[in-house]
Scaffold this active site. Structure first.
Site, mmCIF file in Angstrom:
data_model
loop_
_atom_site.group_PDB
_atom_site.id
_atom_site.type_symbol
_atom_site.label_atom_id
_atom_site.label_comp_id
_atom_site.label_asym_id
_atom_site.label_seq_id
_atom_site.Cartn_x
_atom_site.Cartn_y
_atom_site.Cartn_z
ATOM 1 C CD GLU A 169 -21.087 -22.085 -102.166
ATOM 2 O OE1 GLU A 169 -21.489 -21.072 -102.738
ATOM 3 O OE2 GLU A 169 -20.693 -23.097 -102.755
ATOM 4 C CB CYS A 214 -11.336 -16.307 -104.875
ATOM 5 S SG CYS A 214 -9.681 -16.826 -105.394
ATOM 6 C CB CYS A 223 -10.199 -18.256 -112.471
ATOM 7 S SG CYS A 223 -8.671 -18.599 -111.590
ATOM 8 C CB CYS A 262 -13.949 -19.295 -110.835
ATOM 9 S SG CYS A 262 -14.175 -19.716 -109.099
#
Ligand code: SAH
Ligand code: SF4
Length: 371
Positions: free
Chosen positions: A91, A119, A123, A126
């Site tokens: 994105e 990723c 976290c 997220c």
């Protein structure tokens, strides 16, 4: 695999063109087609001889991003979902005027770009971390996010159509501010990121000022120090989200590897060598990090680094339990920090209907495709 032409510097292209016996101005002609005119096709480069175009096409790829969806209106946040050559999804988010973010109050066009597919840093709040890490983006995939959005703006401005997409862009609005805050941890893809930013920054490339480029990191200390030693003046934003190790480690596993002490020391190094102010990102999550008792340790860290603090009300992520505090609680947190002498902004966005936090659109699309 062929190297992509948009992953090459002018020097590299020049060396190749000269090795082919071309005159010295060829590489500049080529980069003008790529970055000033924004063409996506070798055949559009009409001042290059046909045999050179064929040679280039057999030596390099010329990738462009494939748009899956574009959500949002022209005058608000617009979110682009792209499909890459291996069908992975990423994105970019276009943010028209954003006084509370990095720019001054102006009508800048800011683009938020991704650097990885997924990723690895996980976290807890997220969406990008939820599906795990797939791969690093190539330099051209980072560069192309900017160029592809430039092209889409040109198309919109000219009322659409293929011809408009190929039109010279000098008369059109283009991206003039870049934040590397999309999906992925930029500093975990350091070499590709820096190569892409050098190309976007170069006068022969996209010509975006280094001071108009902000890299956001969850806090990779060795790479923050490495960035401090680079010649470029890129800005740094640190995703802090917790002002004590207890709170931060609960939200961000990376804090166990690089706790606040070490992180602050890396940031001090950056500050000393670069002399550039760092921004702390602080998402406000209800009942997790928004207690007024957090403002004092946060102010201490900010004062130590002379950092400014950017408060961001949390965007809900489907499947996660977190939420933002209500507006009065956000304002109280802001006022408490200001009383402690910290330069603070609170992002008071209207309607976060399209969910600007990167990673969320990709997650929804992947879930829908899996059903
Ligand atoms: N990996 C880098 C850059 C990408 S995340 C980093 O962590 O800094 C960009 C920013 O969006 C980070 O500050 C991140 O904490 C924030 N963010 C992630 N999910 C969010 C959400 N649901 N609501 C608000 N901000 C979010
Ligand atoms: Fe990765 Fe940044 Fe999301 Fe953390 S906040 S999981 S580092 S993208």
């Amino acid at each position: 695999m062929k190297r992509d032409v948009k992953a090459c510097t002018l020097d590299e292209l020049d060396a190749q063109c000269r090795a082919w016996g071309e005159p010295p101005y060829r590489a500049t002609q080529l980069t003008q087609w790529l970055y000033a005119r924004g063409v996506t096709d070798w055949d559009a480069m009409t001042n290059l001889p046909r045999d050179l175009r064929q040679r280039l096409a057999s030596a390099y790829s010329l990738q462009s991003l494939d748009l899956v969806t574009c959500q949002g209106a022209a005058d608000s946040t617009r979110k682009y979902l792209w499909r890459l050559a291996d069908r992975a999804l990423i994105e970019s988010v276009l943010i028209p005027a954003n006084p509370a973010l990095y720019g001054e109050t102006s009508d800048r066009l800011t683009l938020c770009v991704s650097t990885q597919v997924g990723c690895a840093y996980g976290c807890k709040f997220c969406a990008s971390g939820l599906a795990g890490w797939k791969r690093n983006l190539e330099p051209q995939e980072i560069v192309e996010q900017v160029l592809a959005v430039d092209r889409s703006l040109a198309t919109h401005a000219a009322g659409g159509g293929q011809a408009a997409a190929q039109a010279p862009q000098s008369a059109q609005r283009r991206i003039d501010n870049l934040v590397v805050m999309g999906m992925g941890e930029p500093l975990a893809n350091y070499d590709h990121l820096l190569r892409a930013l050098r190309i976007l920054n170069a006068p022969w490339g996209r010509g975006l000022g280094a001071r108009k480029i902000t890299i956001s990191t969850s806090g990779l200390c060795p790479e923050i120090r490495r960035l401090a030693a680079e010649p470029h003046q890129f800005r740094l934003a640190l995703s802090l989200h917790g002002a004590t190790d207890a709170v931060r480690s609960r939200l961000m596993p990376v804090n166990r590897k690089y706790p606040l002490r070490e992180l602050m020391s890396a940031c001090e190094d950056y500050l000393e060598r670069r002399g550039r102010q760092i921004t702390f990102e602080y998402i406000l999550i209800a009942g997790v990090n928004d207690g007024l008792d957090q403002t004092r340790p946060l102010a201490e860290l900010a004062r130590r680094l002379r950092a400014k603090v950017n408060l961001i009300p949390y965007n809900r992520v489907e499947g996660l339990p977190w939420d933002r505090p209500d507006e009065p609680a956000q304002e109280l947190f802001l006022a408490a920090l200001e009383r402690l002498g910290v330069a603070t902004t609170l992002r008071r966005e209207k309607g976060h209907a399209i969910e600007a936090a990167c990673g969320q659109l990709r997650l929804k699309t992947e879930r829908a495709q899996a059903n």
